[in-house]
Design a protein around this motif. Structure first.
Motif, PDB file in Angstrom:
ATOM      1  N   ASN A   3      99.733   6.548 -13.218  1.00  6.69           N
ATOM      2  CA  ASN A   3      98.663   6.573 -12.229  1.00  6.69           C
ATOM      3  C   ASN A   3      99.043   5.742 -11.016  1.00  6.69           C
ATOM      4  N   TYR A   5      97.522   3.430  -7.764  1.00  5.94           N
ATOM      5  CA  TYR A   5      96.382   2.645  -7.316  1.00  5.94           C
ATOM      6  C   TYR A   5      96.715   2.105  -5.938  1.00  5.94           C
ATOM      7  N   LYS A  36     101.307   0.548  -9.325  1.00  2.00           N
ATOM      8  CA  LYS A  36     101.340   1.596 -10.341  1.00  2.00           C
ATOM      9  C   LYS A  36     101.022   0.997 -11.704  1.00  2.00           C
ATOM     10  N   MET A  39      94.810  -0.533 -13.666  1.00  4.71           N
ATOM     11  CA  MET A  39      93.498  -0.169 -13.130  1.00  4.71           C
ATOM     12  C   MET A  39      92.804  -1.423 -12.606  1.00  4.71           C
ATOM     13  N   GLY A  76      90.425  13.519 -10.238  1.00  3.66           N
ATOM     14  CA  GLY A  76      90.591  12.530  -9.184  1.00  3.66           C
ATOM     15  C   GLY A  76      90.905  13.166  -7.853  1.00  3.66           C
ATOM     16  N   PRO A  77      91.200  12.411  -6.863  1.00  5.18           N
ATOM     17  CA  PRO A  77      91.267  10.948  -6.884  1.00  5.18           C
ATOM     18  C   PRO A  77      89.872  10.319  -6.953  1.00  5.18           C
ATOM     19  N   MET A 143      92.330   5.613  -6.698  1.00  4.63           N
ATOM     20  CA  MET A 143      93.098   5.863  -7.912  1.00  4.63           C
ATOM     21  C   MET A 143      93.394   7.347  -8.016  1.00  4.63           C
ATOM     22  N   SER A 144      94.631   7.678  -8.347  1.00  5.70           N
ATOM     23  CA  SER A 144      95.001   9.081  -8.513  1.00  5.70           C
ATOM     24  C   SER A 144      96.022   9.199  -9.621  1.00  5.70           C
ATOM     25  N   LEU A 145      96.129  10.435 -10.135  1.00  4.57           N
ATOM     26  CA  LEU A 145      97.079  10.714 -11.213  1.00  4.57           C
ATOM     27  C   LEU A 145      98.447  11.013 -10.650  1.00  4.57           C
TER      28      LEU A 145
END
Length: 145
Positions: A3, A5, A36, A39, A76-77, A143-145
């Motif tokens: 993920n 950030y 990375k 969270m 996401g995001p 936040m994204s994958l």
């Protein structure tokens, strides 16, 4: 891959949402800090608690603590807010205090096995962003994958 950030500053929630959307979403004159694999709600409660002396449960009860600001899309995001208290504490923290907060985080379940020095470096960069933001801007994490 993991993920992603991205932490950045914006004047308000509407501007933060606008910046997080589209290809130029993170075009931020105040800088963007990426991290990375961590969270924000897995680290920043401990960090804010350590820097302010406020119990972590109270920090996490703040309405702006990792509040989801956009639609809860499974793919996401996602955009979350960070607290102004964290912004101010990071802006004022010395390198020694940041290392202390990073070390406290590495003693948690989320931070076990992580390098305190590496996390302190991230907190130093986040502190620089907080100082640049000042009280006129708020901090956010996309936040994204």
């Amino acid at each position: 891959m993991g993920n992603l950030y991205d932490y950045y500053a914006a004047t308000d929630d509407a501007q933060a949402i606008a910046r997080s959307e589209g290809d130029a979403g993170l075009a931020d004159p105040f800088g963007t800090i990426g991290l990375k694999g961590v969270m924000p709600d897995g680290i920043l409660g401990t960090v804010e608690s350590c820097l302010t002396g406020v119990p972590e449960e109270q920090v996490e009860a703040c309405p702006r603590f990792c509040e989801l600001l956009n639609e809860d899309d499974q793919d996401g995001p996602w955009l979350v807010s960070l607290t102004d208290t964290l912004r101010d504490a990071l802006a004022q923290a010395t390198p020694d205090r940041l290392l202390e907060a990073a070390t406290a985080w590495t003693r948690t379940e989320d931070g076990a096995g992580q390098s305190p020095e590496l996390m302190a470096d991230f907190l130093k960069r986040l502190g620089e962003l907080a100082r640049d933001a000042g009280p006129q801007r708020r901090l956010y994490c996309r936040m994204s994958l």
